[in-house]
Design an enzyme around this catalytic site. Structure first.
Site, PDB file in Angstrom:
ATOM      1  N   THR A 166      46.003   1.100 -33.965  1.00 29.86           N
ATOM      2  CA  THR A 166      46.739   1.193 -32.720  1.00 29.86           C
ATOM      3  C   THR A 166      45.806   1.227 -31.512  1.00 29.86           C
ATOM      4  O   THR A 166      44.619   1.547 -31.630  1.00 29.86           O
ATOM      5  CB  THR A 166      47.639   2.450 -32.725  1.00 29.86           C
ATOM      6  OG1 THR A 166      48.524   2.395 -31.592  1.00 29.86           O
ATOM      7  CG2 THR A 166      46.805   3.722 -32.653  1.00 29.86           C
ATOM      8  N   GLN A 189      46.918   8.471 -28.575  1.00 29.39           N
ATOM      9  CA  GLN A 189      46.744   7.299 -29.439  1.00 29.39           C
ATOM     10  C   GLN A 189      45.534   7.453 -30.354  1.00 29.39           C
ATOM     11  O   GLN A 189      45.544   7.006 -31.497  1.00 29.39           O
ATOM     12  CB  GLN A 189      46.604   6.029 -28.598  1.00 29.39           C
ATOM     13  CG  GLN A 189      47.884   5.615 -27.905  1.00 29.39           C
ATOM     14  CD  GLN A 189      49.056   5.467 -28.869  1.00 29.39           C
ATOM     15  OE1 GLN A 189      49.994   6.264 -28.856  1.00 29.39           O
ATOM     16  NE2 GLN A 189      49.008   4.472 -29.726  1.00 29.39           N
ATOM     17  N   HIS A 196      45.864   8.854 -34.027  1.00 28.09           N
ATOM     18  CA  HIS A 196      46.413   8.064 -35.130  1.00 28.09           C
ATOM     19  C   HIS A 196      45.377   7.795 -36.213  1.00 28.09           C
ATOM     20  O   HIS A 196      45.654   7.895 -37.404  1.00 28.09           O
ATOM     21  CB  HIS A 196      46.931   6.718 -34.612  1.00 28.09           C
ATOM     22  CG  HIS A 196      48.329   6.758 -34.098  1.00 28.09           C
ATOM     23  ND1 HIS A 196      49.430   6.746 -34.913  1.00 28.09           N
ATOM     24  CD2 HIS A 196      48.815   6.795 -32.831  1.00 28.09           C
ATOM     25  CE1 HIS A 196      50.526   6.780 -34.185  1.00 28.09           C
ATOM     26  NE2 HIS A 196      50.185   6.813 -32.907  1.00 28.09           N
ATOM     27  N   GLU A 230      48.235  -3.446 -27.170  1.00 26.89           N
ATOM     28  CA  GLU A 230      49.474  -3.084 -27.862  1.00 26.89           C
ATOM     29  C   GLU A 230      50.353  -2.265 -26.926  1.00 26.89           C
ATOM     30  O   GLU A 230      51.539  -2.549 -26.749  1.00 26.89           O
ATOM     31  CB  GLU A 230      49.137  -2.281 -29.112  1.00 26.89           C
ATOM     32  CG  GLU A 230      50.356  -1.788 -29.873  1.00 26.89           C
ATOM     33  CD  GLU A 230      49.994  -0.808 -30.979  1.00 26.89           C
ATOM     34  OE1 GLU A 230      50.831  -0.612 -31.875  1.00 26.89           O
ATOM     35  OE2 GLU A 230      48.897  -0.223 -30.942  1.00 26.89           O
ATOM     36  N   HIS A 231      49.767  -1.218 -26.345  1.00 30.71           N
ATOM     37  CA  HIS A 231      50.472  -0.371 -25.376  1.00 30.71           C
ATOM     38  C   HIS A 231      49.707  -0.416 -24.056  1.00 30.71           C
ATOM     39  O   HIS A 231      48.498  -0.163 -24.025  1.00 30.71           O
ATOM     40  CB  HIS A 231      50.509   1.095 -25.834  1.00 30.71           C
ATOM     41  CG  HIS A 231      51.071   1.299 -27.211  1.00 30.71           C
ATOM     42  ND1 HIS A 231      50.270   1.492 -28.320  1.00 30.71           N
ATOM     43  CD2 HIS A 231      52.344   1.366 -27.646  1.00 30.71           C
ATOM     44  CE1 HIS A 231      51.029   1.668 -29.380  1.00 30.71           C
ATOM     45  NE2 HIS A 231      52.294   1.582 -29.010  1.00 30.71           N
ATOM     46  N   ASP A 291      57.141   5.539 -28.738  1.00 32.29           N
ATOM     47  CA  ASP A 291      56.961   5.754 -30.169  1.00 32.29           C
ATOM     48  C   ASP A 291      58.205   6.341 -30.817  1.00 32.29           C
ATOM     49  O   ASP A 291      58.435   6.155 -32.018  1.00 32.29           O
ATOM     50  CB  ASP A 291      55.778   6.699 -30.424  1.00 32.29           C
ATOM     51  CG  ASP A 291      54.437   6.014 -30.247  1.00 32.29           C
ATOM     52  OD1 ASP A 291      54.414   4.775 -30.263  1.00 32.29           O
ATOM     53  OD2 ASP A 291      53.429   6.716 -30.101  1.00 32.29           O
ATOM     54  N   GLU A 332      57.782 -47.209 -35.750  1.00 35.47           N
ATOM     55  CA  GLU A 332      57.089 -46.237 -36.596  1.00 35.47           C
ATOM     56  C   GLU A 332      56.894 -46.740 -38.026  1.00 35.47           C
ATOM     57  O   GLU A 332      56.438 -45.996 -38.891  1.00 35.47           O
ATOM     58  CB  GLU A 332      57.869 -44.912 -36.612  1.00 35.47           C
ATOM     59  CG  GLU A 332      57.828 -44.198 -35.279  1.00 35.47           C
ATOM     60  CD  GLU A 332      58.338 -42.763 -35.363  1.00 35.47           C
ATOM     61  OE1 GLU A 332      58.958 -42.392 -36.372  1.00 35.47           O
ATOM     62  OE2 GLU A 332      58.089 -42.018 -34.394  1.00 35.47           O
ATOM     63  N   HIS A 371      65.044 -45.867 -41.770  1.00 31.65           N
ATOM     64  CA  HIS A 371      65.705 -44.913 -40.881  1.00 31.65           C
ATOM     65  C   HIS A 371      66.757 -45.636 -40.029  1.00 31.65           C
ATOM     66  O   HIS A 371      67.903 -45.180 -39.886  1.00 31.65           O
ATOM     67  CB  HIS A 371      64.679 -44.251 -39.946  1.00 31.65           C
ATOM     68  CG  HIS A 371      63.853 -43.190 -40.606  1.00 31.65           C
ATOM     69  ND1 HIS A 371      63.046 -43.437 -41.682  1.00 31.65           N
ATOM     70  CD2 HIS A 371      63.710 -41.862 -40.318  1.00 31.65           C
ATOM     71  CE1 HIS A 371      62.433 -42.319 -42.038  1.00 31.65           C
ATOM     72  NE2 HIS A 371      62.829 -41.342 -41.225  1.00 31.65           N
TER      73      HIS A 371
END
Length: 436
Positions: A241, A263, A266, A332-333, A366, A420, A425
């Site tokens: 984190t 943080q 963690h 992330e944050h 969170d 092509e 097709h």
């Protein structure tokens, strides 16, 4: 306790900033070889491999992996009343936030008789990984299961490592969270092997393969998710984190310090970064970290995280430079604590989630903000998003043309198919136009 980087007077390019931003050396690729062996072992030997891995990594050996309905009900009944209240409130708020993520179906009509409908279909089965190492994460149950349920996923399996202190079962608070959400398929298994079990299934224990696997984990879990990607969908390859705080001289150094600590607790690899144009704030935050870190329960872990190469106090010339640094980092944050938060926010392009103002800490997200806390790490916010209801949805295009609408484009379609060198097709269209 934490390094200081002074970028004042420099004019780094975006490419320079990508090299300058602090990152941990840890790399999921270093765990890939071991994770691949564990996943392959589960695919080949099934439950026996899971038992061996649980004994090796979790210190328990179990014969029955699936948690019974009675155990889940007991865990719900045993929840601390305030924890239960918090979980129920989190479920309600994340449900509301997730509902806003369901895209509306659309219909376009490029011509008369021509209709293209776009609809969003949920996967039928999802697997959720809930970690069980240094902390307990009932909030991760909420953040992963609720978006899947809101998206309309019919079947959800939760896996979490066997806990020796709970007789080889899943932590009761995690079980309680699953029970509150109505999830009755929970397995006591963890690590890379459990990712393989979700991806390929284990018939002996009644575990059917899933289509999407989500949820955070250590490097081995992240590597395993990368290995099974393609066979199943995954949310992301997540790392440790991280928080980045953009602040100026008006910010409260105590609030900045406690958010960095929150943080850092963690994991030893967690990243905590402050970017500011105030050298005085850097000095004040340094002092507050020295004062506050010894007071927290996870002081040693926090010290290691803050002292790591992934954490730093960065001084820049102004808020424009701070924003450029943050956008290159892709946190992330991201927290913004400045005199004019909205002006700073307008220039932010890359962040998993943004927390604006001194009363909006990351820890709110969170648990109870109503946003999702499963977010991209390691700079992935520069090109990807966090978990949401859309993670479990697939857009499908439904095409309807009547004969006259097909006839209108037939000549041009035939011309393109010949250009092509794929004339069949065009012939498939011409055959319909020639029919009586």
């Amino acid at each position: 306790m934490i390094q200081t980087t002074d970028l004042r007077g420099t004019h780094p390019t975006h490419a320079d900033l990508l090299d300058l931003v602090p990152r941990a050396r840890a790399d999921v690729s270093t765990a890939s070889e071991a994770a691949a062996r564990l996943v392959a072992d589960v695919r080949e030997r099934g439950a026996d491999a899971l038992r061996d891995q649980a004994e090796r990594f979790d210190g328990v050996r179990t014969e029955t992996f699936r948690v019974s309905a009675d155990e889940i009900a007991a865990a719900v009944a045993g929840l601390d009343p305030l924890v239960r209240e918090a979980l129920e409130e989190s479920i309600a708020r994340v449900t509301e936030g997730s509902r806003a993520q369901i895209p509306a179906g659309t219909v376009t009509r490029p011509a008369d008789g021509a209709v293209i409908e776009q609809r969003w279909q949920p996967v039928t089965r999802a697997g959720v990984y809930v970690p069980g190492g240094k902390a307990v994460y009932p909030s991760s149950v909420v953040m992963n299961v609720v978006p899947a349920q809101v998206a309309g996923v019919e079947s959800i399996a939760v896996v979490s490592p066997a806990q020796r202190e709970f007789g080889g079962g899943v932590h009761p608070v995690i079980l309680g969270a699953a029970g509150l959400l109505g999830v009755d398929e929970v397995y006591a298994m963890g690590g890379a092997g459990s990712i393989g079990a979700l991806a390929y299934g284990v018939p002996e224990i009644g575990l059917e393969p899933v289509q999407v696997i989500t949820g955070p984990g250590n490097n081995f879990v992240a590597a395993a998710k990368q290995i099974v990607r393609g066979h199943v969908g995954i949310d992301a390859v997540a790392g440790a984190t991280e928080i980045l705080v953009i602040a100026d001289g008006s910010a409260d150094p105590v609030l900045v310090a406690v958010d960095l600590i929150s943080q850092a607790e963690h994991d030893e690899e967690a990243a905590a970064v402050l970017v500011t144009d105030s050298a005085d704030l850097v000095d004040e935050v340094q002092r507050e970290l020295e004062r506050l870190v010894p007071l927290t329960m996870s002081a040693e872990r926090v010290r290691v995280a803050l002292a790591g190469r992934q954490s730093a106090l960065v001084i820049v010339d102004d808020m424009t430079a701070a924003v450029a640094f943050s956008n290159a980092y892709g946190p992330e944050h991201l927290e913004i604590q400045t005199r004019d938060d909205e002006a700073v926010l307008r220039s932010i392009t890359s962040a998993g989630a943004v927390f604006v103002g001194s009363s909006t800490p990351v820890s709110l997200g969170d648990y109870l903000a109503g946003s999702n806390h499963v977010l991209p790490t390691g700079g992935q916010a520069r090109f990807s998003s966090g978990l949401g209801a859309y993670t479990f949805l697939r857009p499908q295009q439904i095409v309807r043309y009547d004969e006259s609408a097909l006839a209108v484009v037939a000549d041009r379609l035939v011309a393109l198919s010949r250009a092509e060198l794929l004339p069949a097709h065009g012939e498939a269209v011409a055959a319909r136009i020639r029919r009586p």
